[in-house]
Write a protein that holds these residues in place. Structure first.
Motif, PDB file in Angstrom:
ATOM      1  N   UNK A 146       0.863  -1.188   0.000  1.00  0.00           N
ATOM      2  CA  UNK A 146       0.000   0.000   0.000  1.00  0.00           C
ATOM      3  C   UNK A 146       0.896   1.234   0.000  1.00  0.00           C
ATOM      4  N   UNK A 147       0.333   2.385  -0.376  1.00  0.00           N
ATOM      5  CA  UNK A 147       1.170   3.580  -0.399  1.00  0.00           C
ATOM      6  C   UNK A 147       0.378   4.869  -0.368  1.00  0.00           C
ATOM      7  N   UNK A 148       1.064   5.938   0.040  1.00  0.00           N
ATOM      8  CA  UNK A 148       0.469   7.278   0.062  1.00  0.00           C
ATOM      9  C   UNK A 148       1.484   8.293  -0.448  1.00  0.00           C
ATOM     10  N   UNK A 149       0.995   9.213  -1.252  1.00  0.00           N
ATOM     11  CA  UNK A 149       1.787  10.368  -1.684  1.00  0.00           C
ATOM     12  C   UNK A 149       0.997  11.604  -1.292  1.00  0.00           C
ATOM     13  N   UNK A 199      -8.351  20.444   0.067  1.00  0.00           N
ATOM     14  CA  UNK A 199      -7.692  19.141   0.225  1.00  0.00           C
ATOM     15  C   UNK A 199      -8.438  18.111  -0.603  1.00  0.00           C
ATOM     16  N   UNK A 200      -7.726  17.537  -1.571  1.00  0.00           N
ATOM     17  CA  UNK A 200      -8.304  16.495  -2.413  1.00  0.00           C
ATOM     18  C   UNK A 200      -7.677  15.166  -2.014  1.00  0.00           C
ATOM     19  N   UNK A 201      -8.516  14.154  -1.816  1.00  0.00           N
ATOM     20  CA  UNK A 201      -8.029  12.820  -1.454  1.00  0.00           C
ATOM     21  C   UNK A 201      -8.523  11.815  -2.480  1.00  0.00           C
ATOM     22  N   UNK A 202      -7.585  11.106  -3.078  1.00  0.00           N
ATOM     23  CA  UNK A 202      -7.937  10.144  -4.130  1.00  0.00           C
ATOM     24  C   UNK A 202      -7.450   8.756  -3.739  1.00  0.00           C
ATOM     25  N   UNK A 203      -8.336   7.770  -3.891  1.00  0.00           N
ATOM     26  CA  UNK A 203      -7.964   6.377  -3.634  1.00  0.00           C
ATOM     27  C   UNK A 203      -7.907   5.619  -4.955  1.00  0.00           C
ATOM     28  N   UNK A 210      -3.791  -3.375  -5.261  1.00  0.00           N
ATOM     29  CA  UNK A 210      -3.191  -2.811  -4.050  1.00  0.00           C
ATOM     30  C   UNK A 210      -3.601  -1.338  -3.935  1.00  0.00           C
ATOM     31  N   UNK A 211      -3.853  -0.862  -2.702  1.00  0.00           N
ATOM     32  CA  UNK A 211      -4.360   0.509  -2.540  1.00  0.00           C
ATOM     33  C   UNK A 211      -3.256   1.577  -2.540  1.00  0.00           C
ATOM     34  N   UNK A 212      -3.518   2.656  -3.254  1.00  0.00           N
ATOM     35  CA  UNK A 212      -2.645   3.834  -3.256  1.00  0.00           C
ATOM     36  C   UNK A 212      -3.502   5.057  -2.975  1.00  0.00           C
TER      37      UNK A 212
END
Length: 300
Positions: A146-149, A199-203, A210-212
């Motif tokens: 999994x990951x976040x940017x 604030x924009x949040x995209x999944x 796999x989730x990013x």
């Protein structure tokens, strides 16, 4: 043998445009950029000259036979119209990202460039930074869990720069380039008008499900910064790897790439992969915008 020269005009003289003028006037010795000759620049404001570069009218830029290529550094909102004008006039085009603020327009312009046999090159200096090159090496061959940017930055005028999925497409480009094709599973956006905060949040999901997550956050006084947290089967990466400073500026690296394309020195495979990536990111940006702008679903 007289080497082929391409007369070039810079359109728009903001920070990027000024960097373009500087780089065209001082090309790297024995680099592809030596084949670009700055003819002048176009701006709505009147400057006269900038260093040795002379200001010319838009009409002159479009009709002059000695100008073969346009470097477009205007605000995002006007990219589409400017690209179209120069392609219609039979000129090659380099444009800063995002190429357009709609996916449909991007596909149309790309088709037009191909029909006219012109190079349409979209600048993506975020892929040319040493920081990114090191990150890509670090991620290569690892299995994502999994990951976040998470990007933060100062406020943008959306009327000029477009919806955050487009103005922030550099982050999306990173994710696609690192992890392959992605699908949007959900996207939301929070805005506080009084505080000028967004604030924009995209999944996303990768091809392996796999989730990013991509977060694009902007507000007054927010530092321009990227934070990463990528977890692999082998462990997590939370900081950027150490990277050397590059001796060649990012705009110059990009300009060399454009000149290589004009000289026919980039392989068909590379061009096709780049076209796919650019259009795919714009398609996804549009999907993200649609998700964020959907009226709240009301469940009775």
């Amino acid at each position: 043998q007289i080497s082929k020269m391409f007369g070039t005009v810079v359109v728009g003289v903001g920070i990027a445009g000024l960097a373009r003028i500087r780089d065209l006037m001082n090309p790297m010795p024995s680099s592809p950029s030596e084949h670009l000759k700055l003819f002048g620049f176009v701006s709505r404001r009147s400057f006269g000259n900038i260093n040795e570069a002379k200001q010319i009218s838009l009409e002159d830029a479009l009709t002059n036979k000695d100008i073969h290529a346009a470097l477009i550094s205007t605000e995002n909102r006007s990219h589409e119209e400017t690209i179209r004008m120069f392609l219609e006039a039979g000129k090659h085009v380099l444009v800063e990202y995002p190429m357009t603020l709609s996916a449909k327009a991007a596909h149309e312009l790309w088709e037009m460039a191909e029909q006219k046999d012109k190079v349409l090159h979209v600048e993506h200096i975020e892929l040319l930074t040493e920081e990114y090159k090191q990150l890509k090496k670090e991620v290569a061959g690892k299995d994502l869990v999994k990951g976040t940017l998470h990007f933060t930055g100062s406020v943008l005028d959306e009327n000029k720069s477009g919806f955050p999925a487009f103005s922030g497409i550099a982050r999306l480009t990173w994710l696609i380039d690192l992890f392959g094709d992605l699908t949007v599973t959900s996207a939301t956006r929070e805005k506080q008008k009084d505080k000028n905060y967004s604030r924009m949040t995209v999944h996303f999901q990768t091809a392996n499900k796999k989730p990013l997550t991509w977060i694009e956050e902007r507000g007054p006084g927010m530092r321009r910064e990227k934070k990463i947290n990528f977890c692999f089967t082998s462990g997590c990466l939370e900081n950027f790897p150490e990277a050397p400073r590059s001796s060649v500026g990012l705009f110059m690296q990009d300009q060399n790439l454009f000149a290589k394309k004009l000289l026919g020195q980039v392989s068909k495979e590379e061009l096709a992969a780049e076209k796919w990536r650019i259009l795919r990111c714009l398609d996804l940006a549009e999907v993200i915008q649609q998700y964020c702008e959907e009226p709240e679903k009301i469940y009775s």
